[in-house]
Design an enzyme around this catalytic site. Sequence first.
Site, PDB file in Angstrom:
ATOM      1  N   TYR A 182      28.414   3.472 -28.767  1.00  0.00           N
ATOM      2  CA  TYR A 182      27.750   3.461 -30.071  1.00  0.00           C
ATOM      3  C   TYR A 182      28.679   2.862 -31.117  1.00  0.00           C
ATOM      4  CZ  TYR A 182      30.539   7.593 -31.381  1.00  0.00           C
ATOM      5  OH  TYR A 182      31.580   8.452 -31.672  1.00  0.00           O
ATOM      6  N   CYS A 183      28.092   2.338 -32.185  1.00  0.00           N
ATOM      7  CA  CYS A 183      28.861   1.767 -33.289  1.00  0.00           C
ATOM      8  C   CYS A 183      27.996   1.841 -34.542  1.00  0.00           C
ATOM      9  CB  CYS A 183      29.295   0.336 -32.981  1.00  0.00           C
ATOM     10  SG  CYS A 183      27.915  -0.761 -32.538  1.00  0.00           S
ATOM     11  N   THR A 184      28.418   1.218 -35.619  1.00  0.00           N
ATOM     12  CA  THR A 184      27.737   1.386 -36.909  1.00  0.00           C
ATOM     13  C   THR A 184      26.290   0.916 -36.872  1.00  0.00           C
ATOM     14  OG1 THR A 184      29.852   1.095 -38.046  1.00  0.00           O
ATOM     15  CG2 THR A 184      27.848   0.905 -39.381  1.00  0.00           C
ATOM     16  N   CYS A 189      28.521  -2.698 -30.074  1.00  0.00           N
ATOM     17  CA  CYS A 189      28.135  -2.161 -28.755  1.00  0.00           C
ATOM     18  C   CYS A 189      27.493  -3.225 -27.875  1.00  0.00           C
ATOM     19  CB  CYS A 189      27.165  -0.999 -28.919  1.00  0.00           C
ATOM     20  SG  CYS A 189      27.903   0.387 -29.756  1.00  0.00           S
ATOM     21  N   ILE A 211      24.556   3.853 -35.164  1.00  0.00           N
ATOM     22  CA  ILE A 211      24.544   5.112 -35.900  1.00  0.00           C
ATOM     23  C   ILE A 211      23.574   5.056 -37.074  1.00  0.00           C
ATOM     24  CG2 ILE A 211      25.974   6.742 -37.202  1.00  0.00           C
ATOM     25  CD1 ILE A 211      28.407   5.359 -35.707  1.00  0.00           C
TER      26      ILE A 211
END
Length: 293
Positions: A182-184, A189, A211
Amino acid sequence: MAVPKVILFYAFTPLADPEALRLWQRDLCESLGLGGRIILSRDGINGTVGGELKAVKRYVKKTREYAPFHDMDIKWSEGAGDDFPRLSVRVRDELVSFGAPGELVVDENGVVGGGIRVSPTELHDLVAAKDVTFFDGRNAFEAEIGRFTGAIVPEVANTRDFVAELDSGKYDHLKDQPVVTYCTGGIRCEVLSALMVKRGFREVYQLEGGIATYGEQFRDSGLWEGSLYVFDNRMAVQFSDDAAVIGTCSQCGTATSRMQNCSDLACREQLVVCDACGGPTVHCAAHAAQLLP
């Protein structure tokens, strides 16, 4: 009254002439009075821009008129009005600087060979069905104020550290286990999950929309804890008034979600610093040591 908005967006798609698109994007943003950062490469576009709502909507409409960007992923959030002091539009070898431009393969459908996409709802189903490991695809400092429960946070200061981190062998025990990256906003990702698959991780998932999308749907009632670090003057955003405070002030140890740059202009380190300790003379540990008599 003007309503400020910020958008985070990307699209992986082959581009024949990124430089021509850079000039178009720069002129479009300038004409609309938008600030922010946009990166273009042969593999697509990645950016975050902000400004008055009507101007941002106009930007989205005009950008999506270009066929390869028609379906680009966009996340909207509230702006503060001074989120970006300037506009930067650049062409680079990579949309996300993993330092491995030769490894990424992109076609008209996006990244080739990446992880299995899961929506926020599908993520909950996956967690209920399997013993998954969350793998944070961001810089380690971003996770200090917010992360998924029980996530592994690699010790990386910037995205270029990920390749060496994966090749170090310290995560080889995860290669036969389900891993959720996961990432912002989802773009890191896209690349990270493809790098992991190439290195023998057999069951890799990526949180679709990152996220930001997860928080929009579940706020602070799901698997996310804390605040979301963002790369503009807001520094951090919360999904609700119930957001947990998991960060710790680097100066006094107080619980806080406030972020600040190291005061040394040559340093790019981001620090968790509470309101009381924040100010123009806050230094990271390395620069603070240099100031000692």
